[in-house]
Design an enzyme around this catalytic site. Structure first.
Site, short mmCIF file in Angstrom:
data_model
loop_
_atom_site.label_atom_id
_atom_site.label_comp_id
_atom_site.label_asym_id
_atom_site.label_seq_id
_atom_site.Cartn_x
_atom_site.Cartn_y
_atom_site.Cartn_z
N LYS A 181 14.08 17.40 -4.43
CA LYS A 181 13.69 16.16 -4.54
C LYS A 181 14.71 14.93 -4.20
O LYS A 181 15.67 14.86 -4.51
CB LYS A 181 13.70 15.96 -6.10
CG LYS A 181 12.64 15.23 -6.76
CD LYS A 181 12.68 13.45 -6.23
CE LYS A 181 13.77 12.46 -7.10
NZ LYS A 181 14.32 11.54 -6.23
N GLU A 257 27.91 16.96 -9.15
CA GLU A 257 29.00 16.07 -8.34
C GLU A 257 28.66 14.57 -8.54
O GLU A 257 27.67 14.28 -7.98
CB GLU A 257 28.87 16.55 -6.73
CG GLU A 257 30.23 16.29 -6.12
CD GLU A 257 30.20 15.15 -5.49
OE1 GLU A 257 30.56 14.10 -5.87
OE2 GLU A 257 29.72 15.11 -4.05
N CYS A 291 30.86 9.46 -2.14
CA CYS A 291 31.75 9.54 -3.37
C CYS A 291 33.20 9.64 -3.08
O CYS A 291 33.87 9.40 -4.20
CB CYS A 291 30.81 10.62 -4.34
SG CYS A 291 30.87 12.23 -3.28
N GLU A 390 33.08 2.59 -10.95
CA GLU A 390 32.65 2.95 -9.16
C GLU A 390 31.79 1.79 -8.65
O GLU A 390 30.65 1.29 -9.44
CB GLU A 390 31.94 4.01 -9.26
CG GLU A 390 31.58 4.60 -7.85
CD GLU A 390 30.95 6.07 -7.98
OE1 GLU A 390 29.81 6.11 -8.58
OE2 GLU A 390 31.25 6.66 -7.04
P1 ADP Z 1 21.03 5.65 -7.35
O1 ADP Z 1 20.86 4.91 -8.55
O2 ADP Z 1 22.26 5.19 -6.68
O3 ADP Z 1 19.70 6.11 -6.44
P2 ADP Z 1 21.22 8.34 -8.99
O4 ADP Z 1 22.03 8.93 -9.33
O5 ADP Z 1 20.22 7.56 -9.93
O6 ADP Z 1 21.58 7.06 -7.87
O7 ADP Z 1 20.16 8.91 -7.86
C1 ADP Z 1 20.20 10.19 -7.42
C2 ADP Z 1 19.05 10.94 -7.33
O8 ADP Z 1 18.63 11.18 -8.84
C3 ADP Z 1 17.99 10.35 -6.71
O9 ADP Z 1 17.19 11.38 -6.15
C4 ADP Z 1 17.21 9.89 -8.01
O10 ADP Z 1 15.67 9.87 -7.73
C5 ADP Z 1 17.36 10.95 -9.17
N1 ADP Z 1 17.26 10.65 -10.34
C6 ADP Z 1 17.51 9.37 -10.97
N2 ADP Z 1 17.32 9.24 -12.24
C7 ADP Z 1 16.73 10.51 -12.66
C8 ADP Z 1 16.25 11.17 -13.85
N3 ADP Z 1 16.46 10.50 -15.01
N4 ADP Z 1 16.08 12.53 -13.66
C9 ADP Z 1 15.92 13.23 -12.58
N5 ADP Z 1 16.35 12.75 -11.49
C10 ADP Z 1 16.71 11.59 -11.47
#
Ligand code: ADP
Length: 486
Positions: A181, A257, A291, A390
């Site tokens: 994903k 990570e 990161c 961050e």
């Molecule tokens: P950002 O907000 O900077 O995009 P995230 O850590 O939210 O960083 O996003 C990293 C990945 O995690 C993306 O692929 C995002 O769609 C996914 N993601 C965000 N929230 C969730 C969640 N609650 N469950 C699973 N995946 C998530």
């Protein structure tokens, strides 16, 4: 914007060896952060598409993938690496369109490193041996290594292809099947990667891709699915906490990570020109959206003024703008929302009593696109939010220090623990300080230098577990100990 040789693509899911739309045909727009224009559309997946992908991955665990010999698996995975290199210009173009990063960067780091991830982990398969333990003359134990099962890979938008391949290659090398994903903001290179996996001969169902959002959508569905055995996630610490809560219901194995607020500790005996050259990179490469970027810069007081003067002067030389212009060193931030967040921290720095000695605003002449000048802030107290949270953009703070003890105390006074850089020509001090910094990776007199065999990951709230070399295989495989009474 300069013309590109490759056009953006619309993105479908890749499930059981076929590119497919969402069941309800739902899509969302993919936006170019450098122009704010629409690049194309992306299939918006959710729980139904994740379920189809997980079912395909589960079936594929016992299909032709399982029957492949180690040599065959090595060949197929090497081929993935070869095809990434063959399509390097296309991948680099799409990565820059999606992320806003300069093409020199996607072409010289993101794409070649992605190919190398496959070459490295395919070769690594041949080095894996099993452990055996003879228990006096009573019993012989041996441990066999097998795949964990269906692995969910959830990825961020900053290094989309590099970080996806960093997980996908070892997960496949260990014999698992995958549902990936990618971040909703950067779907294109993951889509090409699925095609490459198919073209390299990876059997149907082994690699699946579902596009979509995180919370209450595809990401959450993947972490909830009872037939997903492990999740490898790179992203924000706050997202990691949510995923852990969801994944707890089915007790999934997790590799994390997460974020960082990485310190650079510069002692006055170090070579200042070398320090500046690397600190420019560690601060502003990829718009500071890595990161591992160093965002808290501590300089020993005798070198502080000289460092700051040179650092500001060199930062002013960085060319900001069109990612497709070869002169560009700093491209656009990923999205409007992120731009607002990063510039919000610049405003906060002023409220917290800081001084912006360089940057802090949109560069002149760039009215469209999420461009921000590389920003250097001084005069902030260690307790300020800007020093502790961050920011994930081209924004760093610079602070003087007087003693080793004092700087170590400040460096470790954080919930994060991903990486650090120490600059000194005093051998004993280098070892002494490096060993006391609470971080998963400490560089001395360098930054970003990586041998893929070494452990990679963070401590405290920067991560759980390590990946790299055998560490990746440990995460992506299960051990069964067989005990034979003699
Ligand atoms: P950002 O907000 O900077 O995009 P995230 O850590 O939210 O960083 O996003 C990293 C990945 O995690 C993306 O692929 C995002 O769609 C996914 N993601 C965000 N929230 C969730 C969640 N609650 N469950 C699973 N995946 C998530």
């Amino acid at each position: 914007m300069q013309k590109q040789a490759y056009q953006p693509i619309d993105c479908l899911h890749f499930i059981d060896g076929k590119f497919v739309p969402s069941l309800d045909e739902k899509t969302f727009d993919n936006i170019n952060p450098a122009t704010e224009e629409k690049l194309g559309i992306v299939a918006e997946g959710g729980a139904p598409e994740i379920d189809l992908a997980v079912k395909a991955a589960k079936r594929a665990l016992n299909g032709p993938w399982k029957k492949m010999t180690a040599n065959e698996r090595v060949a197929v995975l090497r081929k993935v690496g070869d095809l990434i290199l063959e399509r390097k210009d296309e991948l680099s173009t799409l990565e820059s369109l999606d992320t806003g990063k300069p093409t020199w960067l996607s072409g010289s780091i993101d794409v070649p490193r992605s190919a190398y991830n496959f070459h490295f982990f395919s070769d690594y398969i041949r080095t894996i041996t099993n452990e055996s333990t003879l228990m006096d003359d009573v019993a012989l134990n041996y441990a066999i290594r097998r795949p964990v099962g269906v692995i969910g890979l959830i990825n961020p938008w900053n290094l989309p292809l590099l970080l996806l391949t960093w997980k996908l290659a070892p997960a496949l090398a260990a014999g698992n099947t995958i549902v990936m994903k990618p971040a909703e903001l950067t779907p294109m290179t993951a889509t090409i990667l699925a095609e490459i996996c198919r073209d390299a001969g990876i059997p149907d169902g082994v690699v699946n891709l579902v596009h979509g959002f995180g919370p209450h959508s595809a990401g959450a569905a993947l972490t909830e699915h009872p037939d997903v055995n492990a999740i490898s996630f790179t992203g924000e610490t706050t997202t990691g906490k949510v995923i852990m809560t969801t994944a707890a219901k089915t007790l999934k194995r997790l590799s994390y990570e997460l974020g960082g607020k990485n310190p650079n500790v510069i002692f006055s005996d170090s070579n200042l020109d070398e320090v500046i050259e690397t600190t420019i990179k560690s601060s502003f490469i990829n718009q500071g959206e890595v990161c591992l970027c160093g965002s808290r810069i501590y300089v020993e007081r005798p070198a502080y003024e000289a460092f700051l003067e040179k650092f500001v002067a060199k930062t002013k030389e960085l060319v900001i703008g069109d990612p497709f212009d070869p002169k560009t060193k700093v491209g656009a931030l990923i999205s409007e929302e992120h731009y607002e967040r990063v510039t919000g921290y610049i405003k906060l720095a002023l409220e917290e009593g800081g001084t912006i000695v360089q940057g802090g605003k949109r560069p002149g002449g760039l009215d469209k696109g999420f461009y921000l000048e590389p920003t250097i802030i001084t005069g902030l107290d260690r307790k300020c939010r800007v020093v502790n949270e961050e920011i994930f953009g081209p924004v760093v703070t610079v602070m003087p220090f007087d003693t080793e003890e004092e700087v170590l105390d400040q460096v470790n006074d954080t919930h994060y623990g991903l990486s650090a850089s120490v600059w000194t020509n005093d051998l004993r001090r280098a070892h002494r300080v490096a060993g006391q910094i609470e971080a998963g990776i400490v560089w001395v007199n360098t930054w970003f230098l990586r041998d893929l065999r070494t452990p990679f990951g963070g401590m405290k709230q920067s991560g759980i577990g390590r990946e790299g070399g055998l560490h990746s295989f440990e995460f992506y495989s299960e051990l069964t100990n067989i005990c034979i009474k003699l």
